[in-house]
Design a protein around this motif. Structure first.
Motif, mmCIF file in Angstrom:
data_model
loop_
_atom_site.group_PDB
_atom_site.id
_atom_site.type_symbol
_atom_site.label_atom_id
_atom_site.label_comp_id
_atom_site.label_asym_id
_atom_site.label_seq_id
_atom_site.Cartn_x
_atom_site.Cartn_y
_atom_site.Cartn_z
ATOM 1 N N ARG A 19 0.798 -1.223 0.000
ATOM 2 C CA ARG A 19 0.000 0.000 0.000
ATOM 3 C C ARG A 19 0.830 1.272 0.000
ATOM 4 N N GLY A 20 2.092 1.181 0.391
ATOM 5 C CA GLY A 20 2.916 2.375 0.535
ATOM 6 C C GLY A 20 3.464 2.878 -0.777
ATOM 7 N N LYS A 21 3.948 4.093 -0.738
ATOM 8 C CA LYS A 21 4.633 4.683 -1.889
ATOM 9 C C LYS A 21 6.121 4.392 -1.726
ATOM 10 N N SER A 22 6.819 4.279 -2.858
ATOM 11 C CA SER A 22 8.237 3.944 -2.764
ATOM 12 C C SER A 22 9.058 4.784 -3.729
ATOM 13 N N VAL A 23 10.306 4.968 -3.358
ATOM 14 C CA VAL A 23 11.295 5.636 -4.192
ATOM 15 C C VAL A 23 12.580 4.843 -4.065
ATOM 16 N N TYR A 31 10.178 2.952 1.397
ATOM 17 C CA TYR A 31 8.726 2.820 1.362
ATOM 18 C C TYR A 31 8.159 3.668 2.486
ATOM 19 N N CYS A 32 7.053 4.353 2.224
ATOM 20 C CA CYS A 32 6.412 5.103 3.304
ATOM 21 C C CYS A 32 4.899 5.036 3.165
ATOM 22 N N LEU A 33 4.236 5.107 4.306
ATOM 23 C CA LEU A 33 2.786 5.062 4.369
ATOM 24 C C LEU A 33 2.356 5.772 5.643
ATOM 25 N N LYS A 34 1.304 6.558 5.541
ATOM 26 C CA LYS A 34 0.798 7.244 6.733
ATOM 27 C C LYS A 34 0.289 6.214 7.743
ATOM 28 N N ASN A 35 0.555 6.499 9.016
ATOM 29 C CA ASN A 35 -0.022 5.668 10.069
ATOM 30 C C ASN A 35 -0.934 6.564 10.905
ATOM 31 N N ARG A 36 -1.680 5.976 11.784
ATOM 32 C CA ARG A 36 -2.594 6.772 12.612
ATOM 33 C C ARG A 36 -2.003 7.045 13.978
ATOM 34 N N LEU A 37 -0.704 6.954 14.074
ATOM 35 C CA LEU A 37 -0.008 7.214 15.326
ATOM 36 C C LEU A 37 0.547 8.629 15.278
ATOM 37 N N GLY A 38 0.934 9.162 16.373
ATOM 38 C CA GLY A 38 1.485 10.506 16.400
ATOM 39 C C GLY A 38 2.983 10.554 16.155
ATOM 40 N N LEU A 107 9.440 11.738 -1.865
ATOM 41 C CA LEU A 107 8.136 11.299 -1.343
ATOM 42 C C LEU A 107 7.412 12.404 -0.574
ATOM 43 N N HIS A 108 8.035 13.556 -0.441
ATOM 44 C CA HIS A 108 7.463 14.719 0.260
ATOM 45 C C HIS A 108 7.149 14.407 1.729
ATOM 46 N N VAL A 109 8.053 13.697 2.395
ATOM 47 C CA VAL A 109 7.858 13.395 3.809
ATOM 48 C C VAL A 109 8.868 14.121 4.686
#
Length: 119
Positions: A19-23, A31-38, A107-109
């Motif tokens: 599900r994540g985006k990768s570069v 790989y990165c993906l938003k999580n619902r944690l702070g 990835l703009h993170v």
């Protein structure tokens, strides 16, 4: 000292891969993906094809150090998985840092440190 949260569960790695985006660049795949944690979480992967245990552990140490040095620049609330590529063998810490930051920018993170201080 800030604690780095890690990803250890196989299903979490698989979720990021699917599900994540990768570069990808010369030294790594991010790989990165938003999580619902702070907070952010970090997972590291180095294949057995990469080399012996000494080389794989060195790659993971370089990843952890590069992430630790720039952890404050990453936007909060993401899961990251770093995968070592074969060309990373023999790379310096500075090379790995540059590759990680370049991939994160793509990835703009990564947030601008100046923005975080002013806002």
């Amino acid at each position: 000292m800030k604690k780095t949260y890690v990803i250890k569960q196989n299903h979490e790695f698989r979720r990021l891969y699917h599900r994540g985006k990768s570069v990808a660049n010369r030294y790594l795949v991010l790989y990165c993906l938003k999580n619902r944690l702070g907070h952010n979480r970090l997972g590291l992967t180095v294949s057995a094809k990469y080399g012996c245990a000494v080389e794989r552990n060195r790659a993971k140490r370089l990843f952890r150090e590069a992430y630790r040095l720039h952890e404050a620049e990453f936007k909060p609330g993401f899961d990251f998985v770093l995968v070592a590529r074969a060309r990373m063998q023999g790379a310096s810490c500075a090379d790995v840092e540059k590759a990680l930051l370049k991939a994160a920018r793509d990835l703009h993170v990564v947030q601008d440190v100046k923005e975080g201080m002013n806002g």
